[in-house]
Design a protein around this motif. Sequence first.
Motif, mmCIF file in Angstrom:
data_model
loop_
_atom_site.group_PDB
_atom_site.id
_atom_site.type_symbol
_atom_site.label_atom_id
_atom_site.label_comp_id
_atom_site.label_asym_id
_atom_site.label_seq_id
_atom_site.Cartn_x
_atom_site.Cartn_y
_atom_site.Cartn_z
ATOM 1 N N ASP A 167 -3.146 22.336 -42.909
ATOM 2 C CA ASP A 167 -2.258 21.690 -43.891
ATOM 3 C C ASP A 167 -2.225 20.167 -43.725
ATOM 4 O O ASP A 167 -1.755 19.457 -44.608
ATOM 5 N N ASN A 168 -2.680 19.704 -42.562
ATOM 6 C CA ASN A 168 -2.803 18.268 -42.291
ATOM 7 C C ASN A 168 -1.508 17.474 -42.538
ATOM 8 O O ASN A 168 -1.499 16.515 -43.324
ATOM 9 N N PRO A 169 -0.427 17.853 -41.868
ATOM 10 C CA PRO A 169 0.822 17.106 -42.052
ATOM 11 C C PRO A 169 0.776 15.760 -41.331
ATOM 12 O O PRO A 169 -0.023 15.572 -40.409
ATOM 13 N N ASP A 170 1.641 14.843 -41.765
ATOM 14 C CA ASP A 170 1.757 13.555 -41.067
ATOM 15 C C ASP A 170 2.354 13.743 -39.681
ATOM 16 O O ASP A 170 2.023 13.026 -38.746
ATOM 17 N N PHE A 171 3.284 14.692 -39.570
ATOM 18 C CA PHE A 171 3.889 15.014 -38.270
ATOM 19 C C PHE A 171 4.542 16.389 -38.358
ATOM 20 O O PHE A 171 4.687 16.942 -39.453
ATOM 21 N N ALA A 172 4.907 16.920 -37.192
ATOM 22 C CA ALA A 172 5.621 18.199 -37.129
ATOM 23 C C ALA A 172 6.931 17.991 -36.375
ATOM 24 O O ALA A 172 7.001 17.146 -35.475
ATOM 25 N N ILE A 173 7.953 18.753 -36.781
ATOM 26 C CA ILE A 173 9.200 18.784 -36.010
ATOM 27 C C ILE A 173 9.336 20.188 -35.435
ATOM 28 O O ILE A 173 9.302 21.170 -36.181
ATOM 29 N N HIS A 174 9.477 20.274 -34.118
ATOM 30 C CA HIS A 174 9.718 21.572 -33.482
ATOM 31 C C HIS A 174 11.205 21.673 -33.172
ATOM 32 O O HIS A 174 11.740 20.861 -32.418
ATOM 33 N N LEU A 175 11.865 22.683 -33.751
ATOM 34 C CA LEU A 175 13.322 22.774 -33.604
ATOM 35 C C LEU A 175 13.755 23.643 -32.425
ATOM 36 O O LEU A 175 14.886 24.117 -32.386
ATOM 37 N N GLY A 176 12.889 23.816 -31.454
ATOM 38 C CA GLY A 176 13.340 24.433 -30.209
ATOM 39 C C GLY A 176 12.916 25.877 -30.010
ATOM 40 O O GLY A 176 12.371 26.515 -30.900
ATOM 41 N N ASP A 177 13.198 26.365 -28.795
ATOM 42 C CA ASP A 177 12.609 27.596 -28.285
ATOM 43 C C ASP A 177 11.089 27.428 -28.250
ATOM 44 O O ASP A 177 10.338 28.240 -28.768
ATOM 45 N N TYR A 178 10.723 26.341 -27.601
ATOM 46 C CA TYR A 178 9.303 26.032 -27.402
ATOM 47 C C TYR A 178 8.720 27.005 -26.373
ATOM 48 O O TYR A 178 7.585 27.443 -26.470
ATOM 49 N N ILE A 190 15.494 20.793 -28.547
ATOM 50 C CA ILE A 190 15.647 21.822 -27.514
ATOM 51 C C ILE A 190 16.604 22.892 -28.021
ATOM 52 O O ILE A 190 17.549 22.589 -28.744
ATOM 53 N N ASP A 191 16.338 24.151 -27.691
ATOM 54 C CA ASP A 191 17.305 25.198 -28.008
ATOM 55 C C ASP A 191 17.554 26.069 -26.780
ATOM 56 O O ASP A 191 17.079 25.745 -25.690
ATOM 57 N N ASN A 192 18.261 27.175 -26.974
ATOM 58 C CA ASN A 192 18.762 27.911 -25.809
ATOM 59 C C ASN A 192 17.691 28.421 -24.853
ATOM 60 O O ASN A 192 17.865 28.394 -23.647
ATOM 61 N N HIS A 193 16.554 28.861 -25.383
ATOM 62 C CA HIS A 193 15.559 29.444 -24.487
ATOM 63 C C HIS A 193 14.748 28.396 -23.718
ATOM 64 O O HIS A 193 14.025 28.734 -22.784
ATOM 65 N N ASP A 194 14.852 27.139 -24.121
ATOM 66 C CA ASP A 194 14.154 26.075 -23.407
ATOM 67 C C ASP A 194 14.878 25.677 -22.126
ATOM 68 O O ASP A 194 14.257 25.260 -21.164
ATOM 69 N N ALA A 195 16.211 25.732 -22.190
ATOM 70 C CA ALA A 195 16.960 25.050 -21.134
ATOM 71 C C ALA A 195 18.171 25.846 -20.680
ATOM 72 O O ALA A 195 19.236 25.289 -20.421
ATOM 73 N N VAL A 196 18.026 27.149 -20.592
ATOM 74 C CA VAL A 196 19.020 28.004 -19.963
ATOM 75 C C VAL A 196 20.340 27.998 -20.733
ATOM 76 O O VAL A 196 21.153 27.088 -20.610
ATOM 77 N N GLU A 197 20.515 29.021 -21.515
ATOM 78 C CA GLU A 197 21.684 29.133 -22.359
ATOM 79 C C GLU A 197 22.989 29.122 -21.567
ATOM 80 O O GLU A 197 23.129 29.807 -20.576
ATOM 81 N N ASP A 198 23.911 28.308 -22.047
ATOM 82 C CA ASP A 198 25.283 28.323 -21.556
ATOM 83 C C ASP A 198 25.462 27.995 -20.081
ATOM 84 O O ASP A 198 26.492 28.273 -19.495
ATOM 85 N N ALA A 199 24.438 27.417 -19.473
ATOM 86 C CA ALA A 199 24.666 26.909 -18.122
ATOM 87 C C ALA A 199 25.538 25.663 -18.256
ATOM 88 O O ALA A 199 25.447 24.950 -19.234
ATOM 89 N N ASP A 200 26.380 25.409 -17.275
ATOM 90 C CA ASP A 200 27.217 24.216 -17.331
ATOM 91 C C ASP A 200 26.339 23.000 -17.035
ATOM 92 O O ASP A 200 25.811 22.865 -15.930
ATOM 93 N N PRO A 201 26.174 22.112 -18.013
ATOM 94 C CA PRO A 201 25.228 21.016 -17.810
ATOM 95 C C PRO A 201 25.627 20.069 -16.691
ATOM 96 O O PRO A 201 24.796 19.353 -16.142
#
Length: 510
Positions: A167-178, A229-240
């Motif tokens: 599709d040759n986009p100018d850029f992509a946005i990844h909204l998390g759960d990478y 970043i979303d929950n599966h990237d960085a440990v859901e509900d851990a106290d930051p």
Amino acid sequence: MNRRGFLIRTLLGLGAAPLVARLASASELSANPFSLGIASGDVTDDSVVLWTRLAPEPLEADGGMPDAGVPVQWELATDPAMSRVVRRGEVVATPGLAHSVHVDIDGLEPGREYWYRFVVAPYKTVTGRTKTLPQRDSQPESVRFTIASCQNYTHGFFVAYDHMVEDNPDFAIHLGDYIYDTSFGETFRRHETEKQPTSVADFRRRHALYRTDRQLQHAHAQIPFFTAIDNHDAVEDADPATSAQRTAAYQAWYEHMPVRGYGGIGENHFDLHRLIVLGDLAQISLLDGRQFRDGREVCANNDYPDYGFGNYRERCDLVFDETRSLLGEQQDQWLTRNLANCTSTWNVMASPGPFLPFRYAFDGKDLRYIGAWDIYPANRARVADALLGNRASHPLILSADVHSFWAIDGRDTPDRDERFDVTEFVSSSISANWPEPLAKRVTENLPNNPQVKFYEPNRRGYLLHDVTKTEWKTTMRAVQDVQDEKSPATDLATFVVRRGEGGFRRIKRS
Ligand SMILES: [Fe+2]
């Protein structure tokens, strides 16, 4: 600065790279260190971050690298043959950051393609392609970009990315759960281990596994990415504030992403929200919905039981607290300022989780998805006020997270308090499935939610956006079978928003 000057500064610890005890050469490497590919991202109209990581043994804890710094050369050119090199330099990849390399290059020309590669002689990478954004004060005719999310290695191939590259986009946005910290549902491909990662070494191995994927590597080499970043990237509900696990997750995430803004080893905050400016055509506020949110466990007790997958509950009174926030105070102010002051043609918010409400009537109760904005109604109302109060610009919302395609016309939300005159397009997942009981519950509830004009839970894929002054066109690009590495893709549906008109209409993509 010439190369010698740069090297001296680096060796003295004065440059971007930290002082390292010892430098190793390529002769100490057991194999080609570029097993994880290359990437570019976090582009502006004059800058780009180039990324790679040295790891001859990608699934080993240390990537198979010596405990020493390794000098890496990089080149940026204006042609794919790399004959017209406009920048080059050297950085030292260090063990502290898993021999990852982040080269932040500025002073580039706006709206143009560049090509790049890395070298640790005698090894060199493939040539990557990237593109800067249109000049901030320009009037671009059109922009094409994509939204991706939720790539679960164990559920299928990342074949959607082959189609995205075409599709040759100018850029992509990844909204998390990478990455997925845990496997759930069917295991089609296995993780390097089925153990949930907890340490930096664990998260590095998980990221490395994902980045050995040929299709994901190809996408990164061809398209600049913005990543949330979303929950599966960085440990859901851990106290930051206290979670070492979360700190580890963020470090490994940085080590594998073409981004800037990481605070340093041990930091548990990461500046991830971005304002993506596409000349006067569009402004995209890319949100961080995970680092600063008030707890989602607010109503988790026996009076408010979980109705499925830990994600559906009734809302108790605390949910409606005026001070409750999904974004945190600072990001909240940043966002409302952007949305209210935007003078671009399109005023876009890209949110990892769905924004507009959805009522799950079940067992006589009004259940809500507690992973996103439905349990932050006061924060949602503040954001909507800023977005919809701006008459100079056409509002639009893009989101993901729920592994299914949706097109929503907020004007038709039945509940007056939650009715917002805005369109939201929700992307499906690159490969993660949407468990059948959830898909069924949504389908059963469509009659209670006339704002949902389109819903497809069974197809994986991404959103393709073609943007002009008069029209915003969003195509839901869906792969046929995510367990087929060569699966074709089809246009599931294409929607057009006309500037200044409410809602959207469905068309055939030309
Ligand atoms: Fe997901």
